[in-house]
Design a protein around this motif. Structure first.
Motif, PDB file in Angstrom:
ATOM      1  N   GLY A  57       8.747 -21.428  -1.007  1.00  0.00           N
ATOM      2  CA  GLY A  57       9.864 -20.504  -0.920  1.00  0.00           C
ATOM      3  C   GLY A  57      10.885 -20.741  -2.019  1.00  0.00           C
ATOM      4  O   GLY A  57      11.176 -21.882  -2.374  1.00  0.00           O
ATOM      5  N   THR A  58      11.423 -19.651  -2.579  1.00  0.00           N
ATOM      6  CA  THR A  58      12.437 -19.716  -3.625  1.00  0.00           C
ATOM      7  C   THR A  58      13.730 -19.112  -3.111  1.00  0.00           C
ATOM      8  O   THR A  58      13.755 -17.947  -2.706  1.00  0.00           O
ATOM      9  CB  THR A  58      11.976 -18.936  -4.879  1.00  0.00           C
ATOM     10  OG1 THR A  58      10.703 -19.435  -5.299  1.00  0.00           O
ATOM     11  CG2 THR A  58      12.984 -19.078  -6.006  1.00  0.00           C
ATOM     12  N   VAL A  59      14.793 -19.910  -3.120  1.00  0.00           N
ATOM     13  CA  VAL A  59      16.101 -19.436  -2.663  1.00  0.00           C
ATOM     14  C   VAL A  59      16.843 -18.800  -3.826  1.00  0.00           C
ATOM     15  O   VAL A  59      16.887 -19.347  -4.933  1.00  0.00           O
ATOM     16  CB  VAL A  59      16.927 -20.597  -2.075  1.00  0.00           C
ATOM     17  CG1 VAL A  59      18.344 -20.145  -1.735  1.00  0.00           C
ATOM     18  CG2 VAL A  59      16.236 -21.175  -0.849  1.00  0.00           C
ATOM     19  N   SER A  60      17.421 -17.630  -3.567  1.00  0.00           N
ATOM     20  CA  SER A  60      18.262 -16.939  -4.544  1.00  0.00           C
ATOM     21  C   SER A  60      19.462 -16.373  -3.798  1.00  0.00           C
ATOM     22  O   SER A  60      19.316 -15.454  -2.991  1.00  0.00           O
ATOM     23  CB  SER A  60      17.483 -15.817  -5.235  1.00  0.00           C
ATOM     24  OG  SER A  60      18.323 -15.123  -6.136  1.00  0.00           O
ATOM     25  N   GLY A  61      20.621 -16.962  -4.031  1.00  0.00           N
ATOM     26  CA  GLY A  61      21.812 -16.532  -3.301  1.00  0.00           C
ATOM     27  C   GLY A  61      21.658 -16.823  -1.827  1.00  0.00           C
ATOM     28  O   GLY A  61      21.446 -17.970  -1.436  1.00  0.00           O
TER      29      GLY A  61
END
Length: 178
Positions: free
Chosen positions: A55-59
């Motif tokens: 998973g990639t967190v963005s904001g």
């Protein structure tokens, strides 16, 4: 779901599914090298196989890559940790297809995907309730669990490339630990 801490409170973004299939026993760790979350779980949608996803967190949102198999048969009770010395993810689990023996595998995150090394057996007794922790001071991980004789046991291990080196299992408590 992504949470943002502010003082003593937390607020959340929108929930995002990492698969549309039913799963059970999800466990998560954070890869500080790639700044990615890794979720390991039993994928009920594929006969309870062991799967993981990055998973990639963005904001305040999170997006996920494709599911990757670490065990192409049924698993149970996965545990996961991040080895910050070798920048690897370690997953331990019970393998019902092999008499509930304990297995462990090393994962390498690259972009939004994860690949796995060779699966190793950490105990030839059946295992339950495995927990996994990593010590950066000693560059070792430890798997603790209940064995089929109801004793509390533990195995010390070290990541070696994409594989693991394991010490023999030791009993730390005799009798029923739960």
């Amino acid at each position: 779901i992504v949470g943002t801490v502010s003082g003593t409170s937390i607020s959340f973004g929108s929930a995002t599914a990492y698969t549309t299939d039913e799963v059970s026993r999800p466990r998560i760790t954070y890869d500080t090298n790639s700044n990615k979350a890794v979720v390991a779980f039993r994928h009920n949608g594929s006969s309870d196989h062991g799967k993981a996803v990055v998973g990639t967190v963005s904001g305040t949102s999170i997006s996920f890559g494709s599911l990757a198999s670490f065990q192409s048969s049924a698993i149970d009770n996965p545990a996961i940790c991040f080895d910050s010395t070798n920048n690897k993810v370690v997953i331990a689990y019970k393998h019902p297809g092999d008499n509930d023996r304990g297995k462990v595998v090393v994962g390498t995150v690259s972009g939004t995907s994860i690949s796995f090394g060779t699966v190793a057996m950490f105990d030839d007794l059946s295992v339950a309730y495995a927990q996994l922790a990593y010590s950066p001071q000693s560059d070792r991980f430890v798997i603790s669990y209940r064995s089929s004789d109801t004793n509390g046991r533990a195995v010390l291990g070290k990541v070696d490339g994409t594989d693991v080196l394991l010490c023999p299992a030791l009993t730390f408590k005799t009798g029923n630990i739960g």
